[in-house]
Structures are given as structure tokens and as C-alpha cells.
Scaffold this active site. Structure first.
Site, PDB file in Angstrom:
ATOM      1  N   THR A 129      15.606  34.013  61.203  1.00 23.96           N
ATOM      2  CA  THR A 129      15.868  33.256  62.441  1.00 23.96           C
ATOM      3  C   THR A 129      17.226  32.579  62.285  1.00 23.96           C
ATOM      4  O   THR A 129      17.821  32.612  61.202  1.00 23.96           O
ATOM      5  CB  THR A 129      14.788  32.184  62.688  1.00 23.96           C
ATOM      6  OG1 THR A 129      14.979  31.133  61.730  1.00 23.96           O
ATOM      7  CG2 THR A 129      13.378  32.731  62.570  1.00 23.96           C
ATOM      8  N   ASP A 130      17.662  31.921  63.365  1.00 25.79           N
ATOM      9  CA  ASP A 130      18.956  31.235  63.290  1.00 25.79           C
ATOM     10  C   ASP A 130      18.939  30.128  62.236  1.00 25.79           C
ATOM     11  O   ASP A 130      19.910  29.913  61.527  1.00 25.79           O
ATOM     12  CB  ASP A 130      19.327  30.645  64.662  1.00 25.79           C
ATOM     13  CG  ASP A 130      19.685  31.754  65.639  1.00 25.79           C
ATOM     14  OD1 ASP A 130      19.984  32.877  65.156  1.00 25.79           O
ATOM     15  OD2 ASP A 130      19.629  31.525  66.855  1.00 25.79           O
ATOM     16  N   CYS A 131      17.796  29.425  62.162  1.00 24.84           N
ATOM     17  CA  CYS A 131      17.743  28.323  61.187  1.00 24.84           C
ATOM     18  C   CYS A 131      17.195  28.755  59.830  1.00 24.84           C
ATOM     19  O   CYS A 131      17.359  28.057  58.829  1.00 24.84           O
ATOM     20  CB  CYS A 131      16.957  27.145  61.755  1.00 24.84           C
ATOM     21  SG  CYS A 131      15.454  27.614  62.601  1.00 24.84           S
ATOM     22  N   TYR A 132      16.465  29.890  59.789  1.00 27.95           N
ATOM     23  CA  TYR A 132      15.966  30.442  58.518  1.00 27.95           C
ATOM     24  C   TYR A 132      16.426  31.905  58.448  1.00 27.95           C
ATOM     25  O   TYR A 132      15.665  32.816  58.772  1.00 27.95           O
ATOM     26  CB  TYR A 132      14.436  30.387  58.465  1.00 27.95           C
ATOM     27  CG  TYR A 132      13.855  28.986  58.382  1.00 27.95           C
ATOM     28  CD1 TYR A 132      13.776  28.340  57.151  1.00 27.95           C
ATOM     29  CD2 TYR A 132      13.363  28.343  59.510  1.00 27.95           C
ATOM     30  CE1 TYR A 132      13.235  27.064  57.067  1.00 27.95           C
ATOM     31  CE2 TYR A 132      12.815  27.073  59.420  1.00 27.95           C
ATOM     32  CZ  TYR A 132      12.753  26.431  58.195  1.00 27.95           C
ATOM     33  OH  TYR A 132      12.211  25.185  58.109  1.00 27.95           O
TER      34      TYR A 132
END
Lengths: 387, 136
Positions: A129-132
């Protein structure tokens, strides 16, 4: 009118070293000569214990965040699947979980390996994901590298349990051990007069918040266990004559000892976890003294045929009979064997007694008592619409 | 008179010798066959209980060994990792020979290897897998 003691009084006596603490076996012996009133006068706390395979057990683990971080969406520890639906790096590993290709090594073994300080291989996958952003990780972890490592067992320490026999012509493999054909053996599980929930059958002192011995450390009763059932038939001594109530327990695995947590594999059944539990029972009054005085000749349980559909009941026996080595079912002498460790349970009751006498352990008044009049539902199957 | 159990392993070419006859006739040993597995042309294994004078049994065993038969006392072939045992009792449920029993005072496991009949049921019955028997 007999004496009534408060939790505070008992804890004060424990702290100052004046308290009298006995194990449930010791008090059962004492009760042959002393009345409940006399016992309530003399004894402050009674320790109970059990060490048996408890399948509904498992551990909460927080792995810590790697860099770059990963939102773990499929997780394996030494190949054993763990729950992936708890945020990015939280997981729960169930004792009975296993890779079907390696059924004799499961979640219980992973818990034991971590507890013994061994390295365990963590492998996890994610979509990114964008944050992970990360999609895969494979690394070694151990008890020192992980953050929380908490034992959380939804159903432990059954209040009584059935005796298992097998009337069929073939050997069967169960969680109650290997059952020989034609009723050539019978297995039983609880520690009888030492068993925690048989010594406080109405749950006056065991409830949510009760401080207990769990796996060699201090733990807590956190909820009634799953399948908590107070509606099972009871005998004249108020003891349910089959498996009835249960407890959910929690404790810090990082403080526990491999002496009291032991992984197991039952042939053609699966993985389970032996859990050591000890519960101190404060002797508040003569009624509690009477409850803890229960002995093996007064505790009865049901003999069930594990070889037949619906496990029909074939008889009822006492723990005194079970411990004698033989029981009689329909006139036939059947050899008995335990499948939980009384020797370990005694060790736990003694250790808990020692902790109490040293003032290292307090008795706790339940924050909330357990529900009354609970019963169990089966799983009713209904037709599902196919799209 | 003593009584002792032995595991015998036969090489493929030893199957045609009447060794039991010799044990009885030449060494005055009473033999009781407790378990036998024979794979013709390959190998065979036997659990024997020998009863007789100590000296005769020793000589009988010596005779067997000279016939190229591996003959070892049963207790040397049973491996039990006692240190790890939790005394749960699961093995005693299947041990109809009475070798594995619970002490009714301490409730610890007791293992009398001389009673073992190598049924091997304890091997899978132990949830910790602490038993191994070297029979074949």
C-alpha cells in the site's frame, strides 16, 4: 454462625506471613475429620490446579515494524498459518493451527519454540500500500525480538470432563488419546478433587479478574470460557457430572516457563497445548470450606462412547473409581488411564501455595461474577441460497 | 532360573536354520515368541522371551550370535526420553502388556521395559513422541 473473612483480611494475612494455605488435596483429607466451620476457621486459601491438553489456546504476537514496513496479509511462522486480520503486524497463532502437509507441528509447537528462546521463521506477504509498500518479508524472530507475546486461551480448565471409551471393533484416535476396541480402555482428563472449577462449582470466587497461576507466571481469568455451560445435570454434591463451565485466561508468555506450557500432537487428531493452570480459592466462609472439601469419591463424571455417533452415555463413575485403575461399565471391568498430568497439577498447586505463603501472590475478588443459567446451542444447519 | 527378553534380527540367508530347536534341545531354554516379522528373502525380526539357567541363556545367546543373528536385550532397543515426560498417562492407556503404568501414589509414569511386548502402540500414543523402539 461461622466466621466470615474478607479478601482484604486474607491478603493482609498473606502479606504478614500468618496465612494458612493448603492444596485442595490436603483440605479434602483434612475434611475427613474437620467440619466446614473448623476448616473456615483454620484455613485461608486453598490452591487448585490442572495440567491438561487445552485445544482452545493460542498467543497474541506483535512482530514490530520492519523498514520499509509491511501490512501483513498472509502470515506463516515456521510454516504454520497465523491470523492475518489484525492490523499490520499483530497476529494470533492458535494452538491447533498447522500446515496440512506437516500436521504434527502446529501453533502449539511454535509457541513452545518461542518460549524456549528458539528462532522461528516469520514469512509474510502483502499487496503493498502507499503507507506499507512492502510485499514480502522472510526473517527470523524470537522471544526477544517480538514486542508482545501474550497467551490468550478462549476455553481452558473445563469444569469436569467425560470419560472416553470405544465400543467399536476398531481402534480410534481422539483428543482423549488412543481408545482400544471393545472397550479395552477408558481415559479421563481432569485432576479430580484438585481441579480448579470443581472446587468452586458456583463461581463465588472465580470470575472475571481472578488472578491465577498460568504457565508458571501470574495470569488472569478474563472472561467465562467459550461453551460456558451452567445447565449440566449436577449430583448431590453440586458437581456437574459432565463437562460444564470453562474459563478464558490471559497472561504474559514472556514470563512463563516451558515447564508448564507443552506442545502436543495427538495421532490422527492434531496439535494441542498442555497448559498449567492454578487457581487460589479464598476460604471466605464455611460454605467455601465445604466446597473445597470435595473429594474424589464425591466427584462423578459420565462415561461416553467415542466410537458411536452422538457419543452415547454408558455410565457414571467417580474419580475415586477412575484412579483405582479400573471402572465397571455394564458389568465389564475396564482399565482406566489419565490423559492429563496429576503429577504436574500437584506441582502447580504446591508452587502456587509457595507464592501465596511468601506473600508474592494476592487473592483477587472477581470484578464481575460469571453469568448464571447459561446453556449451549448446537450448530443448526440451514439452506444457503446459491447465486 | 531367569527370564529375559531379546530382540533378534536375522540376515536374509539365515531363515532356514532350526535355531529354536537348538535353543531348547542344546541349552535347555524355554522360549516364548512374543512377536515375529518375517520378510522372506530379505530379513526377519523376533521378540523372544528366554527362560532358563543364566549360564544356559548366555550360551544360547552366544550360539545365536555365531549364526550371524543379531541378538540384543530388549531394554537396549527401547528408547524413552524420560527427561521430557510430563506424566500425562496417554501411553498407559494403550499399554495392555502392563509395561507402562502410573504410580498410584505419585502419579508419575513407571516403565518396566521387561514387560514390553513391542506392540509399538505407545509410539504414536505419546503426544510428545518420546518413545522409539528399534525392532526391525
Amino acid at each position: 454462625m461461622s466466621k466470615i473473612k474478607t479478601y482484604e483480611e486474607i491478603n493482609r494475612k498473606l502479606k504478614s506471613g500468618e496465612a494458612v494455605v493448603l492444596t485442595a488435596e490436603e483440605v479434602a483429607k483434612m475434611a475427613k475429620e474437620a467440619t466446614p466451620e473448623e476448616i473456615a476457621e483454620k484455613v485461608d486459601v486453598v490452591t487448585t490446579a490442572t495440567f491438561g491438553a487445552m485445544c482452545s489456546s493460542g498467543a497474541i504476537i506483535n512482530f514490530g515494524h520492519a523498514s520499509p514496513p509491511i501490512r501483513m496479509e498472509k502470515i506463516r511462522l515456521n510454516g504454520v498459518p497465523c491470523y492475518e486480520g489484525l492490523a499490520a503486524v499483530d497476529s494470533y497463532i492458535g494452538a491447533t493451527a498447522c500446515d496440512p502437509d506437516n500436521p504434527s507441528y502446529g501453533g502449539a509447537h511454535v509457541i513452545q519454540d518461542l518460549l524456549e528462546g528458539k528462532d522461528v521463521v516469520l514469512e509474510a506477504w502483502a499487496k503493498g500500500t502507499d503507507c506499507y509498500p512492502r510485499k514480502h518479508i522472510k526473517t527470523k524472530i524470537n522471544i526477544e525480538t517480538i514486542n508482545e507475546f501474550v497467551l490468550f486461551n478462549p476455553r481452558n480448565a473445563y469444569q469436569n470432563y467425560n470419560v472416553a471409551v470405544n465400543t467399536t471393533k476398531r481402534m480410534i484416535h481422539t483428543y482423549m488419546g488412543t481408545l482400544l476396541p471393545n472397550m479395552r480402555n477408558a481415559t479421563y482428563s481432569t485432576s479430580g478433587e484438585l481441579s480448579p472449577l470443581l472446587n468452586d462449582p458456583e463461581f463465588r470466587t472465580i470470575g472475571i479478574g481472578t488472578r491465577i497461576f498460568l504457565g508458571g507466571a501470574q495470569g488472569f481469568v478474563v472472561w467465562p470460557g467459550t461453551q460456558f455451560n451452567t445447565s449440566k445435570p449436577k449430583n448431590e454434591f453440586g458437581i456437574p457430572v459432565s463437562n460444564a463451565a470453562t474459563i478464558a485466561v490471559m497472561g504474559n508468555l514472556k514470563e512463563m516457563s516451558p515447564d508448564y506450557i507443552q506442545a502436543a500432537y495427538f495421532e490422527k487428531y492434531g496439535v494441542s497445548l498442555f497448559v498449567g493452570i492454578g487457581i487460589p480459592i479464598p476460604i471466605l466462609d464455611a460454605d467455601m470450606a465445604k466446597r473445597v472439601s470435595i473429594n474424589n469419591s464425591q466427584i462423578e463424571t459420565s462415561v461416553l462412547d467415542y466410537g458411536s455417533p452422538g457419543t452415547p452415555k454408558l455410565g457414571q463413575v467417580t474419580y475415586e473409581e477412575l484412579r483405582s485403575g479400573f471402572i465397571k461399565i455394564d458389568g465389564k471391568k475396564v482399565r482406566t488411564a489419565p490423559v492429563s498430568s496429576l503429577a504436574k497439577a500437584r506441582k502447580i498447586a504446591d508452587e502456587l501455595k509457595d507464592w501465596l505463603l511468601k506473600g508474592e501472590f494476592e487473592v483477587t475478588k472477581p470484578i464481575q461474577i460469571f453469568p448464571k443459567n447459561t446453556a449451549l446451542k448446537g450448530l443448526k444447519e440451514t439452506e444457503v441460497d446459491n447465486d | 532360573m531367569i527370564k529375559k527378553r531379546y530382540i533378534l534380527n536375522f540376515p536374509p540367508d539365515s531363515g532356514d536354520k532350526p535355531f529354536s530347536y537348538h535353543l531348547v534341545k542344546d541349552y535347555d531354554i524355554r522360549i516364548n515368541i512374543l512377536k515375529a516379522e518375517v520378510y522372506p528373502g530379505k530379513r526377519g525380526s523376533l521378540l523372544l522371551e528366554l527362560q532358563g539357567k543364566k549360564e544356559n541363556i548366555e550360551n544360547g545367546v552366544e550360539y545365536l550370535r555365531k549364526q550371524n543373528i543379531v541378538c540384543e536385550s530388549l531394554d537396549k532397543r527401547i528408547h524413552f526420553n524420560e527427561e521430557k515426560c510430563i506424566d500425562c498417562g496417554n501411553c498407559t492407556a494403550v499399554c495392555f502388556a502392563g509395561a507402562l503404568t502410573m504410580n498410584h501414589e505419585t502419579w508419575k509414569l513407571e516403565f518396566d521395559k521387561s514387560q514390553c511386548v513391542v506392540c509399538e502402540l505407545c509410539i504414536p500414543a505419546c503426544p510428545l513422541h518420546l518413545f522409539e523402539i528399534d525392532f526391525r
